[in-house]
Scaffold this motif. Structure first.
Motif, PDB file in Angstrom:
ATOM      1  N   LEU A  30       0.614  -0.831   0.174  1.00 55.58           N
ATOM      2  CA  LEU A  30       0.157   0.115   0.398  1.00 55.58           C
ATOM      3  C   LEU A  30       1.038   1.185  -0.031  1.00 55.58           C
ATOM      4  O   LEU A  30       0.796   1.971  -0.517  1.00 55.58           O
ATOM      5  N   ILE A  31       1.921   1.306   0.842  1.00 60.04           N
ATOM      6  CA  ILE A  31       2.515   2.557   0.756  1.00 60.04           C
ATOM      7  C   ILE A  31       3.054   2.605  -1.202  1.00 60.04           C
ATOM      8  O   ILE A  31       3.664   3.896  -1.239  1.00 60.04           O
ATOM      9  N   LEU A  33       2.445   2.091  -3.452  1.00 57.96           N
ATOM     10  CA  LEU A  33       1.003   2.284  -4.477  1.00 57.96           C
ATOM     11  C   LEU A  33       0.720   3.298  -4.375  1.00 57.96           C
ATOM     12  O   LEU A  33       0.168   4.241  -4.836  1.00 57.96           O
ATOM     13  N   VAL A  34       0.851   3.969  -2.991  1.00 56.13           N
ATOM     14  CA  VAL A  34       0.694   6.272  -2.275  1.00 56.13           C
ATOM     15  C   VAL A  34       2.038   6.411  -3.225  1.00 56.13           C
ATOM     16  O   VAL A  34       1.544   7.451  -3.905  1.00 56.13           O
ATOM     17  N   LEU A  35       3.449   5.804  -2.767  1.00 52.11           N
ATOM     18  CA  LEU A  35       4.183   6.681  -4.134  1.00 52.11           C
ATOM     19  C   LEU A  35       4.089   6.798  -5.036  1.00 52.11           C
ATOM     20  O   LEU A  35       5.111   6.950  -5.740  1.00 52.11           O
ATOM     21  N   ALA A 171      -2.426  11.883 -11.659  1.00 54.58           N
ATOM     22  CA  ALA A 171      -2.584  11.722  -9.956  1.00 54.58           C
ATOM     23  C   ALA A 171      -3.403  11.252  -9.446  1.00 54.58           C
ATOM     24  O   ALA A 171      -4.004  10.488  -8.841  1.00 54.58           O
ATOM     25  N   TYR A 174      -5.462   8.662 -10.381  1.00 54.20           N
ATOM     26  CA  TYR A 174      -4.731   6.953  -9.689  1.00 54.20           C
ATOM     27  C   TYR A 174      -5.322   6.655  -8.639  1.00 54.20           C
ATOM     28  O   TYR A 174      -5.550   6.096  -8.006  1.00 54.20           O
ATOM     29  N   TYR A 175      -5.058   8.080  -7.692  1.00 54.21           N
ATOM     30  CA  TYR A 175      -5.217   7.947  -6.062  1.00 54.21           C
ATOM     31  C   TYR A 175      -7.597   7.598  -6.247  1.00 54.21           C
ATOM     32  O   TYR A 175      -7.903   7.133  -4.704  1.00 54.21           O
ATOM     33  N   LEU A 178      -7.387   4.055  -6.669  1.00 51.93           N
ATOM     34  CA  LEU A 178      -6.829   3.560  -5.726  1.00 51.93           C
ATOM     35  C   LEU A 178      -7.638   3.326  -4.858  1.00 51.93           C
ATOM     36  O   LEU A 178      -7.924   1.816  -4.056  1.00 51.93           O
ATOM     37  N   VAL A 179      -8.255   4.062  -4.227  1.00 51.97           N
ATOM     38  CA  VAL A 179      -9.019   4.535  -2.813  1.00 51.97           C
ATOM     39  C   VAL A 179     -10.412   3.251  -2.891  1.00 51.97           C
ATOM     40  O   VAL A 179     -10.982   2.315  -2.473  1.00 51.97           O
ATOM     41  N   VAL A 182      -9.405  -0.063  -3.233  1.00 48.89           N
ATOM     42  CA  VAL A 182      -8.901  -1.255  -1.406  1.00 48.89           C
ATOM     43  C   VAL A 182     -10.780  -0.720  -0.587  1.00 48.89           C
ATOM     44  O   VAL A 182     -10.656  -1.999  -0.552  1.00 48.89           O
TER      45      VAL A 182
END
Length: 348
Positions: A30-31, A33-35, A171, A174-175, A178-179, A182
């Motif tokens: 997860l870290i 993916l966040v970065l 980005a 993407y976020y 991703l949210v 998850v």
């Protein structure tokens, strides 16, 4: 050293995992993916967005087909409903994307009742053909409902923004993906270990025995259709945000075939398998492109000319190979490798 899976307390029994190694690797993933937007270029980020959307759709289909055992070839239709629901609400009614996106999923869930109710007594090939017919019906309704959907002209999806950020590129998109990914994965994992999930598994394994045990087949089958379609509708809404223009050609039958191939390759009934299958099959064309770039002369147009034919042959070959040599899919391969290294050097 971990030697077994014996649980001593109720908390251990209902936990998603009690393995600290799994928790650590999941946190690390997860870290990363966040970065990721800070570490990769625009092209790679676009690929990652496509993978995340594919994961959402695959997890939704896996809930219906892998967990409940109801084969569906109508995923293209549910994707289209979610995409058009999100696009029309944004373009024609001015809804913000954070309302139109879940609304598109809810619309797909409501539409799923139209195919779910008549299909309650069907299973296997008959259910698959019914859902396929539904997909064709949805395509024709969208095509001829021109005042609402734009018909063959499609819908332009623009204007998704949050706190001044354009949520349809780079980005921010993407976020968002991703949210959603998850949240969907966590929701499905919790559903599978609940009473509802156990009922779905019982229906998949033997519906007559499940009915004899007191499980309401009508209720749980419809619930599987509704929740699965809601998740797939969310994936369709994300697709509309990413490509910005949707028409019926985007949601061809091949999408339903690819969705089914993803969960077969990943491993039916496993959320982790659906994720692995979505990543593998989404990135397969990119791997093929890189392979041909290595073996062909610079400037050759062979791959670009026959890209769809090559992709189709690759999909077919991979599916046949897995069905023949590894029916459990990628998750089965992962389990075998984990078991091998856990028992090494006594695994031979």
């Amino acid at each position: 050293m971990r030697t077994g899976h014996f649980q001593e307390t109720t908390g251990q029994l209902i936990a998603l995992t009690d393995n600290r190694t799994v928790i650590g690797w999941t946190a690390a993933l997860l870290i990363m993916l966040v970065l990721a937007p800070l570490l990769v270029g625009a092209y790679t980020l676009t690929l990652m967005i496509t993978v995340l959307i594919a994961v959402v759709g695959a997890v939704g289909l896996n809930l219906l087909t892998g967990t409940t055992g109801l084969i569906s070839l109508g995923q293209a239709g549910f994707l289209a409903v979610g995409a058009y629901g999100n696009g029309v609400l944004m373009a024609d009614f001015g809804w913000p994307f954070w309302l139109s996106l879940p609304a598109g999923g809810i619309l797909a869930a409501l539409v799923s009742l139209l195919v779910g109710v008549p299909s309650l007594r069907l299973k296997g090939l008959y259910l698959a053909i019914t859902t396929l017919a539904f997909s064709f019906i949805i395509a024709h309704v969208i095509l001829y409902a021109e005042p609402i959907t734009g018909g063959p002209n499609g819908v332009f999806v623009n204007g998704a923004s949050l706190f001044g950020y354009n949520m349809q590129r780079g980005a921010p998109l993407y976020y968002l993906a991703l949210v959603v990914c998850v949240l969907v994965v966590l929701m499905v994992l919790n559903l599978q270990r609940s009473r509802i999930g156990r009922a779905w598994l019982a229906i998949r394994d033997h519906d007559i025995a499940a009915k004899a045990m007191g499980i309401d087949l009508t209720r749980y089958k419809l619930l599987a259709f509704v929740i699965s379609s809601f998740i797939v509708g969310l994936a369709g809404g994300l697709i509309s945000l990413q490509i910005r223009f949707i028409n019926i050609d985007v949601f061809a039958l091949i999408l339903s075939i690819e969705a089914l191939a993803i969960i077969i390759l990943g491993g039916l009934g496993s959320v982790a398998g659906a994720i692995l299958g979505a990543v593998f099959l989404t990135l397969l064309p990119e791997g093929i492109r890189l392979f041909f770039n290595l073996i062909l002369e610079p400037g050759s147009s062979f791959y670009s000319t026959y890209v769809y034919e090559i992709r189709g042959v690759a999909y077919g070959a991979v599916i046949v190979a897995f069905l023949r040599f590894k029916p459990d899919g990628l998750i089965g391969l992962w389990r075998d490798q984990k078991k091998f290294w856990s028992n090494w050097p006594l695994a031979y």
